[in-house]
Design a protein around this motif. Structure first.
Motif, PDB file in Angstrom:
ATOM      1  N   HIS A 126      -0.897  60.619  16.653  1.00  0.00           N
ATOM      2  CA  HIS A 126      -0.437  59.652  17.639  1.00  0.00           C
ATOM      3  C   HIS A 126      -0.398  60.347  18.995  1.00  0.00           C
ATOM      4  O   HIS A 126      -0.181  61.556  19.081  1.00  0.00           O
ATOM      5  N   LYS A 127      -0.589  59.594  20.073  1.00  0.00           N
ATOM      6  CA  LYS A 127      -0.671  60.180  21.410  1.00  0.00           C
ATOM      7  C   LYS A 127       0.632  60.836  21.860  1.00  0.00           C
ATOM      8  O   LYS A 127       0.621  61.838  22.551  1.00  0.00           O
ATOM      9  N   GLU A 128       1.755  60.248  21.486  1.00  0.00           N
ATOM     10  CA  GLU A 128       3.048  60.749  21.954  1.00  0.00           C
ATOM     11  C   GLU A 128       3.688  61.675  20.931  1.00  0.00           C
ATOM     12  O   GLU A 128       3.402  61.612  19.756  1.00  0.00           O
ATOM     13  N   LYS A 129       4.543  62.544  21.433  1.00  0.00           N
ATOM     14  CA  LYS A 129       5.287  63.467  20.577  1.00  0.00           C
ATOM     15  C   LYS A 129       6.521  62.772  20.041  1.00  0.00           C
ATOM     16  O   LYS A 129       7.021  61.856  20.668  1.00  0.00           O
ATOM     17  N   PRO A 130       7.059  63.133  18.918  1.00  0.00           N
ATOM     18  CA  PRO A 130       6.615  64.180  18.009  1.00  0.00           C
ATOM     19  C   PRO A 130       5.315  63.782  17.319  1.00  0.00           C
ATOM     20  O   PRO A 130       4.977  62.617  17.218  1.00  0.00           O
ATOM     21  N   THR A 131       4.602  64.790  16.849  1.00  0.00           N
ATOM     22  CA  THR A 131       3.305  64.558  16.230  1.00  0.00           C
ATOM     23  C   THR A 131       3.476  63.727  14.963  1.00  0.00           C
ATOM     24  O   THR A 131       4.231  64.086  14.069  1.00  0.00           O
ATOM     25  N   ARG A 132       2.765  62.606  14.921  1.00  0.00           N
ATOM     26  CA  ARG A 132       2.793  61.698  13.773  1.00  0.00           C
ATOM     27  C   ARG A 132       1.374  61.275  13.453  1.00  0.00           C
ATOM     28  O   ARG A 132       0.525  61.233  14.334  1.00  0.00           O
ATOM     29  N   VAL A 133       1.137  60.954  12.187  1.00  0.00           N
ATOM     30  CA  VAL A 133      -0.172  60.442  11.770  1.00  0.00           C
ATOM     31  C   VAL A 133       0.045  59.190  10.929  1.00  0.00           C
ATOM     32  O   VAL A 133       1.139  58.953  10.412  1.00  0.00           O
ATOM     33  N   ARG A 134      -1.010  58.393  10.803  1.00  0.00           N
ATOM     34  CA  ARG A 134      -0.916  57.159  10.010  1.00  0.00           C
ATOM     35  C   ARG A 134      -0.754  57.485   8.529  1.00  0.00           C
ATOM     36  O   ARG A 134      -1.457  58.337   7.987  1.00  0.00           O
ATOM     37  N   ALA A 135       0.141  56.772   7.892  1.00  0.00           N
ATOM     38  CA  ALA A 135       0.368  56.957   6.457  1.00  0.00           C
ATOM     39  C   ALA A 135      -0.875  56.592   5.655  1.00  0.00           C
ATOM     40  O   ALA A 135      -1.165  57.211   4.632  1.00  0.00           O
ATOM     41  N   SER A 136      -1.634  55.607   6.124  1.00  0.00           N
ATOM     42  CA  SER A 136      -2.852  55.202   5.407  1.00  0.00           C
ATOM     43  C   SER A 136      -3.878  56.337   5.380  1.00  0.00           C
ATOM     44  O   SER A 136      -4.581  56.518   4.378  1.00  0.00           O
ATOM     45  N   ASP A 137      -3.944  57.122   6.471  1.00  0.00           N
ATOM     46  CA  ASP A 137      -4.856  58.272   6.492  1.00  0.00           C
ATOM     47  C   ASP A 137      -4.400  59.347   5.513  1.00  0.00           C
ATOM     48  O   ASP A 137      -5.224  59.995   4.852  1.00  0.00           O
ATOM     49  N   VAL A 138      -3.095  59.534   5.413  1.00  0.00           N
ATOM     50  CA  VAL A 138      -2.549  60.523   4.482  1.00  0.00           C
ATOM     51  C   VAL A 138      -2.821  60.080   3.047  1.00  0.00           C
ATOM     52  O   VAL A 138      -3.227  60.882   2.204  1.00  0.00           O
ATOM     53  N   LEU A 139      -2.649  58.800   2.771  1.00  0.00           N
ATOM     54  CA  LEU A 139      -2.928  58.276   1.433  1.00  0.00           C
ATOM     55  C   LEU A 139      -4.393  58.491   1.061  1.00  0.00           C
ATOM     56  O   LEU A 139      -4.714  58.841  -0.074  1.00  0.00           O
ATOM     57  N   GLU A 140      -5.260  58.317   2.030  1.00  0.00           N
ATOM     58  CA  GLU A 140      -6.687  58.550   1.799  1.00  0.00           C
ATOM     59  C   GLU A 140      -6.943  60.007   1.402  1.00  0.00           C
ATOM     60  O   GLU A 140      -7.691  60.282   0.472  1.00  0.00           O
ATOM     61  N   LEU A 141      -6.286  60.942   2.098  1.00  0.00           N
ATOM     62  CA  LEU A 141      -6.439  62.352   1.759  1.00  0.00           C
ATOM     63  C   LEU A 141      -5.807  62.677   0.407  1.00  0.00           C
ATOM     64  O   LEU A 141      -6.298  63.529  -0.332  1.00  0.00           O
ATOM     65  N   MET A 142      -4.721  61.994   0.068  1.00  0.00           N
ATOM     66  CA  MET A 142      -4.062  62.213  -1.220  1.00  0.00           C
ATOM     67  C   MET A 142      -4.997  61.833  -2.371  1.00  0.00           C
ATOM     68  O   MET A 142      -4.915  62.403  -3.451  1.00  0.00           O
ATOM     69  N   ASN A 143      -5.864  60.866  -2.136  1.00  0.00           N
ATOM     70  CA  ASN A 143      -6.771  60.380  -3.185  1.00  0.00           C
ATOM     71  C   ASN A 143      -8.183  60.944  -3.068  1.00  0.00           C
ATOM     72  O   ASN A 143      -9.089  60.482  -3.750  1.00  0.00           O
ATOM     73  N   ASP A 144      -8.386  61.939  -2.208  1.00  0.00           N
ATOM     74  CA  ASP A 144      -9.705  62.527  -1.972  1.00  0.00           C
ATOM     75  C   ASP A 144      -9.935  63.694  -2.935  1.00  0.00           C
ATOM     76  O   ASP A 144      -9.521  64.815  -2.671  1.00  0.00           O
ATOM     77  N   PHE A 145     -10.589  63.415  -4.042  1.00  0.00           N
ATOM     78  CA  PHE A 145     -10.855  64.430  -5.046  1.00  0.00           C
ATOM     79  C   PHE A 145     -12.354  64.652  -5.168  1.00  0.00           C
ATOM     80  O   PHE A 145     -13.142  63.731  -4.976  1.00  0.00           O
ATOM     81  N   ASP A 146     -12.753  65.868  -5.532  1.00  0.00           N
ATOM     82  CA  ASP A 146     -14.162  66.158  -5.834  1.00  0.00           C
ATOM     83  C   ASP A 146     -14.438  65.704  -7.250  1.00  0.00           C
ATOM     84  O   ASP A 146     -13.959  66.284  -8.215  1.00  0.00           O
ATOM     85  N   GLU A 147     -15.179  64.615  -7.376  1.00  0.00           N
ATOM     86  CA  GLU A 147     -15.501  64.096  -8.716  1.00  0.00           C
ATOM     87  C   GLU A 147     -16.966  63.823  -8.824  1.00  0.00           C
ATOM     88  O   GLU A 147     -17.644  63.468  -7.947  1.00  0.00           O
TER      89      GLU A 147
END
Length: 147
Positions: A126-147
């Motif tokens: 996010h542009k403003e502090k404190p540093t935050r990111v979208r939860a949907s992006d985090v969920l995407e990384l949580m489900n990113d497996f090498d298969e």
């Protein structure tokens, strides 16, 4: 449905709703006076809690007890997650944006690695502090497996 599968089904619903299993000890005097000391359809007393409410889901009766001195929480069960009460999946589903510390907990990585993900473009801050990111992006990384 068998009593064991009924308990598992019930437990999944409660866990998704924010309830947690109680792994502490219960004072003997309380255990003897509770209806969940083993009824006809009681598999075994199994207590869960949320805030000050304790439920036994060991049978169809589902006993409820408000905050009681009988429940002694174990000191062994400690969250190694910086004090978060939510599971990673609950956190990304309930919040729109996450702080770096929360992202690190959800991905089970260090905070410095989260900042590197932001620098590399895997996460967008996010542009403003404190540093935050979208939860949907985090969920995407949580489900990113090498298969």
């Amino acid at each position: 449905m068998s009593p064991e599968s009924m308990i598992l089904s019930t437990l999944r619903g409660y866990l998704n709703d924010g309830w947690r299993p109680f792994f502490g000890t219960i004072k003997e005097k309380f255990r003897l006076n509770t209806p969940c000391s083993g009824g006809n359809d009681c598999v075994a007393p199994f207590w869960i809690y949320k805030g000050d409410i304790y439920l036994c889901i060991g049978c169809r009766q589902i006993c409820s007890v408000e905050r009681s001195q009988a429940f002694i929480h174990s000191q062994e069960i400690q969250y190694s997650n910086g004090g978060f009460d939510l599971t990673p999946l609950e956190m990304v589903n309930r919040k729109h944006t996450l702080l770096v510390k929360e992202v690190a907990y959800c991905l089970n990585v260090s905070e410095s690695l989260v900042y590197r993900y932001i620098y590399e473009g895997k996460l967008i801050a996010h542009k403003e502090k404190p540093t935050r990111v979208r939860a949907s992006d985090v969920l995407e990384l949580m489900n990113d497996f090498d298969e």
